[in-house]
Motif scaffolding. Structure first.
Motif, PDB file in Angstrom:
ATOM      1  N   CYS A  97      17.555  35.280 106.923  1.00 48.45           N
ATOM      2  CA  CYS A  97      17.532  33.866 107.347  1.00 48.45           C
ATOM      3  C   CYS A  97      17.733  33.771 108.856  1.00 48.45           C
ATOM      4  CB  CYS A  97      18.609  33.074 106.617  1.00 48.45           C
ATOM      5  SG  CYS A  97      20.292  33.508 107.091  1.00 48.45           S
ATOM      6  N   ARG A  98      17.348  32.637 109.407  1.00 47.30           N
ATOM      7  CA  ARG A  98      17.379  32.435 110.862  1.00 47.30           C
ATOM      8  C   ARG A  98      18.774  32.600 111.459  1.00 47.30           C
ATOM      9  NH1 ARG A  98      13.342  30.235 108.464  1.00 47.30           N
ATOM     10  NH2 ARG A  98      11.402  29.616 109.509  1.00 47.30           N
ATOM     11  N   ALA A  99      19.801  32.246 110.694  1.00 48.01           N
ATOM     12  CA  ALA A  99      21.177  32.380 111.193  1.00 48.01           C
ATOM     13  C   ALA A  99      21.594  33.840 111.366  1.00 48.01           C
ATOM     14  CB  ALA A  99      22.152  31.661 110.267  1.00 48.01           C
ATOM     15  N   SER A 100      20.765  34.767 110.873  1.00 48.05           N
ATOM     16  CA  SER A 100      21.059  36.197 111.018  1.00 48.05           C
ATOM     17  C   SER A 100      20.047  36.885 111.934  1.00 48.05           C
ATOM     18  CB  SER A 100      21.076  36.878 109.642  1.00 48.05           C
ATOM     19  OG  SER A 100      21.473  38.226 109.765  1.00 48.05           O
ATOM     20  N   TRP A 101      19.349  36.098 112.745  1.00 50.36           N
ATOM     21  CA  TRP A 101      18.459  36.692 113.746  1.00 50.36           C
ATOM     22  C   TRP A 101      19.287  36.951 115.008  1.00 50.36           C
ATOM     23  CZ3 TRP A 101      13.524  33.032 113.689  1.00 50.36           C
ATOM     24  CH2 TRP A 101      12.878  33.167 112.447  1.00 50.36           C
ATOM     25  N   GLY A 102      18.985  38.040 115.683  1.00 52.74           N
ATOM     26  CA  GLY A 102      19.721  38.314 116.923  1.00 52.74           C
ATOM     27  C   GLY A 102      21.149  38.766 116.649  1.00 52.74           C
ATOM     28  N   VAL A 103      21.978  38.697 117.682  1.00 52.94           N
ATOM     29  CA  VAL A 103      23.351  39.197 117.591  1.00 52.94           C
ATOM     30  C   VAL A 103      24.172  38.339 116.620  1.00 52.94           C
ATOM     31  CG1 VAL A 103      24.375  37.809 119.478  1.00 52.94           C
ATOM     32  CG2 VAL A 103      25.220  40.120 119.036  1.00 52.94           C
ATOM     33  N   ASP A 104      25.162  38.946 115.993  1.00 54.48           N
ATOM     34  CA  ASP A 104      26.042  38.255 115.048  1.00 54.48           C
ATOM     35  C   ASP A 104      26.659  37.031 115.729  1.00 54.48           C
ATOM     36  OD1 ASP A 104      28.077  37.417 113.341  1.00 54.48           O
ATOM     37  OD2 ASP A 104      28.709  39.445 112.817  1.00 54.48           O
ATOM     38  N   TYR A 105      26.439  35.856 115.140  1.00 59.26           N
ATOM     39  CA  TYR A 105      26.905  34.619 115.771  1.00 59.26           C
ATOM     40  C   TYR A 105      28.428  34.539 115.845  1.00 59.26           C
ATOM     41  CZ  TYR A 105      27.722  32.818 110.994  1.00 59.26           C
ATOM     42  OH  TYR A 105      28.151  32.644 109.709  1.00 59.26           O
ATOM     43  N   HIS A 106      29.134  35.231 114.936  1.00 50.95           N
ATOM     44  CA  HIS A 106      30.608  35.231 115.006  1.00 50.95           C
ATOM     45  C   HIS A 106      31.044  35.772 116.369  1.00 50.95           C
ATOM     46  CE1 HIS A 106      29.775  35.462 110.652  1.00 50.95           C
ATOM     47  NE2 HIS A 106      30.834  34.691 110.540  1.00 50.95           N
ATOM     48  N   VAL A 107      30.380  36.824 116.800  1.00 49.90           N
ATOM     49  CA  VAL A 107      30.692  37.452 118.092  1.00 49.90           C
ATOM     50  C   VAL A 107      30.334  36.506 119.234  1.00 49.90           C
ATOM     51  CG1 VAL A 107      30.123  39.388 119.622  1.00 49.90           C
ATOM     52  CG2 VAL A 107      30.345  39.765 117.153  1.00 49.90           C
ATOM     53  N   ALA A 108      29.126  35.944 119.180  1.00 52.21           N
ATOM     54  CA  ALA A 108      28.640  35.078 120.264  1.00 52.21           C
ATOM     55  C   ALA A 108      29.489  33.820 120.424  1.00 52.21           C
ATOM     56  CB  ALA A 108      27.185  34.703 120.009  1.00 52.21           C
ATOM     57  N   VAL A 109      29.810  33.163 119.299  1.00 51.17           N
ATOM     58  CA  VAL A 109      30.606  31.932 119.370  1.00 51.17           C
ATOM     59  C   VAL A 109      32.038  32.252 119.784  1.00 51.17           C
ATOM     60  CG1 VAL A 109      31.458  29.910 118.091  1.00 51.17           C
ATOM     61  CG2 VAL A 109      29.150  30.754 117.666  1.00 51.17           C
ATOM     62  N   ARG A 110      32.584  33.343 119.228  1.00 57.40           N
ATOM     63  CA  ARG A 110      33.960  33.725 119.561  1.00 57.40           C
ATOM     64  C   ARG A 110      34.102  34.030 121.058  1.00 57.40           C
ATOM     65  NH1 ARG A 110      34.622  37.472 115.754  1.00 57.40           N
ATOM     66  NH2 ARG A 110      35.176  35.957 114.158  1.00 57.40           N
ATOM     67  N   GLU A 111      33.097  34.665 121.641  1.00 61.52           N
ATOM     68  CA  GLU A 111      33.134  34.955 123.083  1.00 61.52           C
ATOM     69  C   GLU A 111      33.275  33.670 123.884  1.00 61.52           C
ATOM     70  OE1 GLU A 111      29.605  37.165 124.004  1.00 61.52           O
ATOM     71  OE2 GLU A 111      30.448  39.065 123.288  1.00 61.52           O
ATOM     72  N   ARG A 112      32.496  32.641 123.512  1.00 61.68           N
ATOM     73  CA  ARG A 112      32.570  31.352 124.221  1.00 61.68           C
ATOM     74  C   ARG A 112      33.935  30.709 124.029  1.00 61.68           C
ATOM     75  NH1 ARG A 112      27.361  33.491 123.664  1.00 61.68           N
ATOM     76  NH2 ARG A 112      25.878  32.392 125.012  1.00 61.68           N
ATOM     77  N   LEU A 113      34.453  30.762 122.808  1.00 57.71           N
ATOM     78  CA  LEU A 113      35.766  30.169 122.533  1.00 57.71           C
ATOM     79  C   LEU A 113      36.863  30.872 123.334  1.00 57.71           C
ATOM     80  CD1 LEU A 113      35.502  29.702 118.647  1.00 57.71           C
ATOM     81  CD2 LEU A 113      35.608  27.861 120.334  1.00 57.71           C
ATOM     82  N   SER A 131      41.795  29.166 117.932  1.00 61.89           N
ATOM     83  CA  SER A 131      40.341  28.992 117.813  1.00 61.89           C
ATOM     84  C   SER A 131      39.819  29.725 116.588  1.00 61.89           C
ATOM     85  CB  SER A 131      39.633  29.491 119.072  1.00 61.89           C
ATOM     86  OG  SER A 131      39.894  30.854 119.280  1.00 61.89           O
ATOM     87  N   MET A 132      38.649  29.281 116.100  1.00 61.46           N
ATOM     88  CA  MET A 132      38.071  29.897 114.892  1.00 61.46           C
ATOM     89  C   MET A 132      36.576  29.625 114.816  1.00 61.46           C
ATOM     90  SD  MET A 132      39.926  27.339 112.180  1.00 61.46           S
ATOM     91  CE  MET A 132      41.437  27.358 113.144  1.00 61.46           C
ATOM     92  N   VAL A 133      35.897  30.518 114.093  1.00 59.55           N
ATOM     93  CA  VAL A 133      34.462  30.341 113.851  1.00 59.55           C
ATOM     94  C   VAL A 133      34.139  30.845 112.449  1.00 59.55           C
ATOM     95  CG1 VAL A 133      34.058  32.490 115.155  1.00 59.55           C
ATOM     96  CG2 VAL A 133      32.127  31.062 114.528  1.00 59.55           C
ATOM     97  N   ASP A 134      33.630  29.931 111.623  1.00 57.35           N
ATOM     98  CA  ASP A 134      33.109  30.270 110.293  1.00 57.35           C
ATOM     99  C   ASP A 134      34.155  30.791 109.306  1.00 57.35           C
ATOM    100  OD1 ASP A 134      31.104  30.452 108.371  1.00 57.35           O
ATOM    101  OD2 ASP A 134      30.660  32.514 108.876  1.00 57.35           O
ATOM    102  N   THR A 135      34.880  31.851 109.675  1.00 51.54           N
ATOM    103  CA  THR A 135      35.823  32.454 108.734  1.00 51.54           C
ATOM    104  C   THR A 135      37.229  31.872 108.875  1.00 51.54           C
ATOM    105  OG1 THR A 135      36.143  34.238 110.317  1.00 51.54           O
ATOM    106  CG2 THR A 135      34.581  34.638 108.544  1.00 51.54           C
ATOM    107  N   GLY A 136      37.402  30.895 109.762  1.00 51.79           N
ATOM    108  CA  GLY A 136      38.713  30.266 109.935  1.00 51.79           C
ATOM    109  C   GLY A 136      39.020  29.291 108.810  1.00 51.79           C
ATOM    110  N   GLU A 137      40.206  28.682 108.901  1.00 55.40           N
ATOM    111  CA  GLU A 137      40.641  27.784 107.826  1.00 55.40           C
ATOM    112  C   GLU A 137      39.893  26.448 107.831  1.00 55.40           C
ATOM    113  OE1 GLU A 137      44.210  30.355 109.013  1.00 55.40           O
ATOM    114  OE2 GLU A 137      42.604  29.282 110.039  1.00 55.40           O
ATOM    115  N   LEU A 172      38.310  24.801 118.363  1.00 55.66           N
ATOM    116  CA  LEU A 172      39.528  25.244 119.012  1.00 55.66           C
ATOM    117  C   LEU A 172      40.559  24.113 118.895  1.00 55.66           C
ATOM    118  CD1 LEU A 172      39.337  27.008 122.439  1.00 55.66           C
ATOM    119  CD2 LEU A 172      40.973  25.165 122.135  1.00 55.66           C
ATOM    120  N   ILE A 173      41.664  24.373 118.213  1.00 60.12           N
ATOM    121  CA  ILE A 173      42.741  23.373 118.096  1.00 60.12           C
ATOM    122  C   ILE A 173      43.675  23.562 119.287  1.00 60.12           C
ATOM    123  CG2 ILE A 173      44.503  22.394 116.556  1.00 60.12           C
ATOM    124  CD1 ILE A 173      43.377  24.202 114.316  1.00 60.12           C
ATOM    125  N   THR A 174      44.130  22.461 119.871  1.00 58.70           N
ATOM    126  CA  THR A 174      45.009  22.572 121.034  1.00 58.70           C
ATOM    127  C   THR A 174      46.024  21.427 121.079  1.00 58.70           C
ATOM    128  OG1 THR A 174      45.072  22.654 123.464  1.00 58.70           O
ATOM    129  CG2 THR A 174      43.296  21.380 122.487  1.00 58.70           C
TER     130      THR A 174
END
Length: 379
Positions: A97-113, A131-137, A172-174
């Motif tokens: 699926c398109r969400a699995s094209w390219g680099v793992d989005y968990h890594v990409a989003v986490r880097e920005r966070l 902060s969290m992405v996808d696998t967070g609560e 990101l909760i703050t």
């Protein structure tokens, strides 16, 4: 620096590091979501991959003391592939699926966070952050919806006016009291295309998904795929995009923005047969950087066998016979037996009968019988 100026600067900074959308909301509880999640639990509609504690999923203060606000971010990913290879007889291909094209989005989003986190720590000495992405609560979609990133659509995705539903989400909760954004008006209207075309009827009604029937979930399971879904997954190896590709709001949204999400066509649409015998080491080297590899090679291999059966690929019969005979994993042996019955061909009946004589696993024996029954239908 006052909070208003800080918020303005943060929005500019986020854009500079490749965040496509940013929104803000309060850290108050997600009451409506809590009720919805309880209902999902009662109905048995959950996937089992999500955080089981509904309180944690809906009450930010349980995750961060003194939480005041939540920052939601979105990164757009491509909906179209350049130079996509075409599968043909003898060279059948699967699809991620398109969400699995390219680099793992968990890594990409986490880097920005993490960059946003570091930026805030520099400017707010006593800042508290989680902060969290996808696998967070928290539910990424519920946060994005309330923060005005997009609206929560009937297909259970967040749809943004700029990028459609092809966005990765993170938050990101703050304890910084940022001014909240207004939630967006729902623009799905009377359209129900996603509900009508879902291959398994997983979208029960607008915004309600039975994850147990969703192909995106089913492709990630490790056991035998239930019979009723085997003819539905087509050549999907991981995930499903049907409810996104039919959505009128996604029309024309190519989103070729981030180089890191540009798919390698040979990985996004790989040849099926080589997947049957790929080693763990080879799988990790080839697919380890994409999000679709997180469950390991077994579900991908099982789905590749089902895809070959979907195509009735005669050329794969010798390979499938080897898999049925030699693979150590019952799910793979059994799925191969079922697929052989679906495809048919010279020597298949004899091979299935021989496998029945030597097989010790009860579940595999059931699949061999299913294969023999399918063969009878063809013959």
């Amino acid at each position: 620096m006052n909070v208003t100026d800080l918020q303005t600067e943060l929005i500019l900074y986020a854009k500079s590091i490749g965040v496509d959308k940013i929104g803000f909301t309060t850290a108050s509880p997600f009451i409506e979501l809590k009720n919805r999640l309880r209902r999902q639990q009662e109905l048995g509609y959950q996937s089992g991959f999500e955080e089981p504690d509904i309180e944690k999923r809906t009450e930010p203060l349980q995750l961060l003391e003194q939480a005041e606000s939540i920052i939601a971010i979105a990164l757009a990913y491509p909906s179209k592939m350049k130079d996509a290879p075409l599968g043909k007889k003898g060279e059948r291909r699967g699809i991620f699926c398109r969400a699995s094209w390219g680099v793992d989005y968990h890594v990409a989003v986490r880097e920005r966070l993490q960059l946003i986190e570091a930026w805030l720590r520099e400017r707010v000495p006593d800042v508290k952050i989680k902060s969290m992405v996808d696998t967070g609560e928290l539910s990424d979609r519920a946060v994005a919806e309330r923060a005005g990133v997009g609206w929560s659509a009937k297909n259970c995705s967040i749809i943004t006016p700029e990028f459609g539903s092809y966005v990765y989400l993170g938050e990101l909760i703050t304890n910084v009291p940022f001014a909240p954004d207004q939630p967006m008006e729902d623009e799905c209207g009377e359209c129900r295309l996603c509900i009508d075309v879902c291959p398994t009827g997983a979208i029960v009604e607008g915004g309600q998904l039975n994850a147990q029937r969703c192909i995106a979930f089913l492709t990630q399971t490790k056991g035998f795929l239930p019979d009723e879904f085997r003819g539905k997954i087509g050549n999907r190896l991981y995930g499903c995009d049907t409810c996104q590709t039919v959505c009128p709001k996604n029309k024309g949204k190519a989103n070729w923005i981030h180089e890191e999400f540009t798919p390698d066509p040979e990985l996004a649409k790989p040849l099926l047969e080589p997947l049957l015998t790929i080693s763990n080491k080879e799988f990790k080297a080839k697919f380890g950087h994409v999000s679709g590899s997180w469950r390991g090679k077994k579900p991908i291999q099982r789905n590749a066998i089902l895809a070959l059966a979907h195509f009735k690929e005669q050329q794969a019969v010798p390979e499938l016979l080897e898999v049925m005979k030699k693979d150590e994993r019952p799910v793979i042996r059994g799925t191969a037996a079922w697929a052989l019955g679906k495809i048919g061909g010279q020597g298949v009946r004899e091979a299935l009968l021989a496998a029945k004589e030597r097989e010790q696993d009860m579940e595999v024996l059931v699949e061999i019988d299913k294969g023999l029954a399918l063969l009878t239908e063809i013959e």
